[in-house]
Scaffold this motif. Sequence first.
Motif, mmCIF file in Angstrom:
data_model
loop_
_atom_site.group_PDB
_atom_site.id
_atom_site.type_symbol
_atom_site.label_atom_id
_atom_site.label_comp_id
_atom_site.label_asym_id
_atom_site.label_seq_id
_atom_site.Cartn_x
_atom_site.Cartn_y
_atom_site.Cartn_z
ATOM 1 N N GLU A 211 0.731 -1.236 -0.046
ATOM 2 C CA GLU A 211 0.105 -0.010 -0.203
ATOM 3 C C GLU A 211 0.820 1.241 -0.036
ATOM 4 O O GLU A 211 0.359 2.035 -0.590
ATOM 5 N N GLU B 130 -4.613 4.908 0.115
ATOM 6 C CA GLU B 130 -3.573 3.913 -0.088
ATOM 7 C C GLU B 130 -2.700 3.913 1.403
ATOM 8 O O GLU B 130 -2.462 2.867 2.036
ATOM 9 N N HIS C 235 -4.382 2.752 4.267
ATOM 10 C CA HIS C 235 -4.447 1.279 4.180
ATOM 11 C C HIS C 235 -3.230 0.657 4.664
ATOM 12 O O HIS C 235 -3.165 -0.607 5.661
ATOM 13 N N GLN D 79 -8.165 -9.106 -1.705
ATOM 14 C CA GLN D 79 -8.534 -8.572 -0.434
ATOM 15 C C GLN D 79 -9.830 -9.047 0.039
ATOM 16 O O GLN D 79 -10.143 -9.575 1.308
ATOM 17 N N ILE E 22 -10.767 -1.589 4.524
ATOM 18 C CA ILE E 22 -10.372 -1.308 3.005
ATOM 19 C C ILE E 22 -11.041 -1.531 1.907
ATOM 20 O O ILE E 22 -10.965 -0.545 1.060
ATOM 21 N N GLU F 189 -12.007 0.775 -1.270
ATOM 22 C CA GLU F 189 -11.547 0.300 -2.602
ATOM 23 C C GLU F 189 -12.737 0.467 -3.510
ATOM 24 O O GLU F 189 -12.397 0.841 -4.763
HETATM 25 FE FE LIG Z 1 -5.375 -0.084 -0.876
#
Ligand SMILES: [Fe+2]
Lengths: 328, 203
Positions: free
Chosen positions: A62, A92, A95, A153, A171, A175
């Motif tokens: 990330e 990001e 994350h 993920q 997350i 996304e």
């Molecule tokens: Fe990410």
Amino acid sequence: MYGGGNTFEGVKTDSVATEDPVLLAEFEARIARGEKIEPSDWMPQLYRKQLIRMIEQHAHSEIIGALPEGTWITRAPGFKRKMALMAKVQDEVGHGQLLYSAAETLGKSREQMIDDLISGKSKYSNIFNYPTFTWADCCFISWLVDAGAIVNQLANAKGSYGPYCRALERICAEESFHLKYGHHCVIYLAAGTQKQRQLFQEALNRWWPPMMHFFGPSDKISTHTEVLMRWKVKMGTNDEMRNQFLDMYVPKIWELGFTIPDPKLKKNTGTGLWEYTEPDWEEFKRVINGGGPCNQERLEVRRIAEERGKWVREALKSAKTTYVTPLA
Amino acid sequence: MNSLDPRVSRLPEIGKPGVILPKIPLDQFASFEVFVQPREGKPFQHEGIVHAPNIDMAYIFAKENFTRRFTCTSLYVAETRNVYVSSTTDGERNAYDLVADVSTSGVNDEYEIFHLVKRGKQHIAVGTVMAGSPEEAMSTARKMFNTKLVYNIWAVKRSNIRLTTPEELDLWTTLPEKRFRDAGDYKGGDKLKDFLDKQKLTS
Ligand SMILES: [Fe+2]
Ligand SMILES: [Fe+2]
Ligand SMILES: [Fe+2]
């Protein structure tokens, strides 16, 4: 007890031979029942080691992944795209924060993870070792690399380790913005001028091989992952994940009239599986071991940032508080 | 460094690639647990952790990291060291069964009590007890809140919590011009349809 108790003594073992068979059986039964493992639970050393490795690599990906996109914030076409890309890159990095925390609950300190990234001891997603030459490369990442990450993920969010699953739930929710935004960018390139279409086609040609590498070596050559699957550390094989990605996104790329640079790529209607030219796994190995076009730059950017921030951390460090392993 | 990104090319030269210069160990700061109230009237729940040099900065980092997108109505943080934790149980075993009886001290410090009712989920605040120590707080909580199976209990002295002040409540008033951060703001469907229709006409 007060929080911050469990410490990580470093794991040397690669097997479960030395584990207490009663505890191991209880642990496996809990996972088989679909229950989550929490940081204070007993767990085999191998489970701890593999999870730290996986979550840590995910966190590094990330942070490093923010670099090839971040580089385009100032050059994104128009104010709105700049704002959106900035928000995405911020996500990001966020994350990364969530994932480092989840890995820390297993006993490895954040500082150790960052040091291991900088020294090259820990890995991160190989795809970020390639450069973003044009805005279209950046759009490829926002849409398709994120799409690939989401496939992984969503699968991992069903895994067995509580803190990792909770981080992934947050997350994945963010996304959905990345994916929509990335698709939006590519639709605008596709529906734009001849030059814009060409820009994305060229990016697609550059990024397709690393995208195929993204899910890891083919099941035929990757070391067997049976125990990790049973422990719900790994939720699908590399080829299964790759196939899921192709299934969801190849039609969307074709829909926009772009050509994927692999003449063998097609779905076998009999097996339901995608057929493709075997990715160049030698190239994958070469890049992951430091031989890619951007490996050195990525790590240098991180290292220099860490060194330049050091005086701030030292100035703020206070004897009144101290680092402990987080709770959950 | 020679990079496609001029800002990277301009970075100063410090040390050597792959080599970490000597530093104070554990300079990543203390650990803080973050709790969020997702909606008005809902209890606070644990959301994760941040590292910070002090509790006020922990509060700011928590706000950025955990409520930037998932807005909430309130937030608080407590240092991990100040969270008192019970044993974790599973199956039919109640964590309260392992909490020792502590006689009443008569001291009236407030403690927030949190329950883990489902493994894999967050700890959720259940209420406040008065006690003179965290052990006593757990013992009192067993008398007051032990109504259903819980797997783990936390107790945090209220004076160790950095709460949201009434003046800070507008932190989560989202500005309408920030819609570009939402997935819903990216409707490519019409553009895509136009494009596909045009493709059909030309082919
Ligand atoms: Fe990410
Ligand atoms: Fe991403
Ligand atoms: Fe993303």
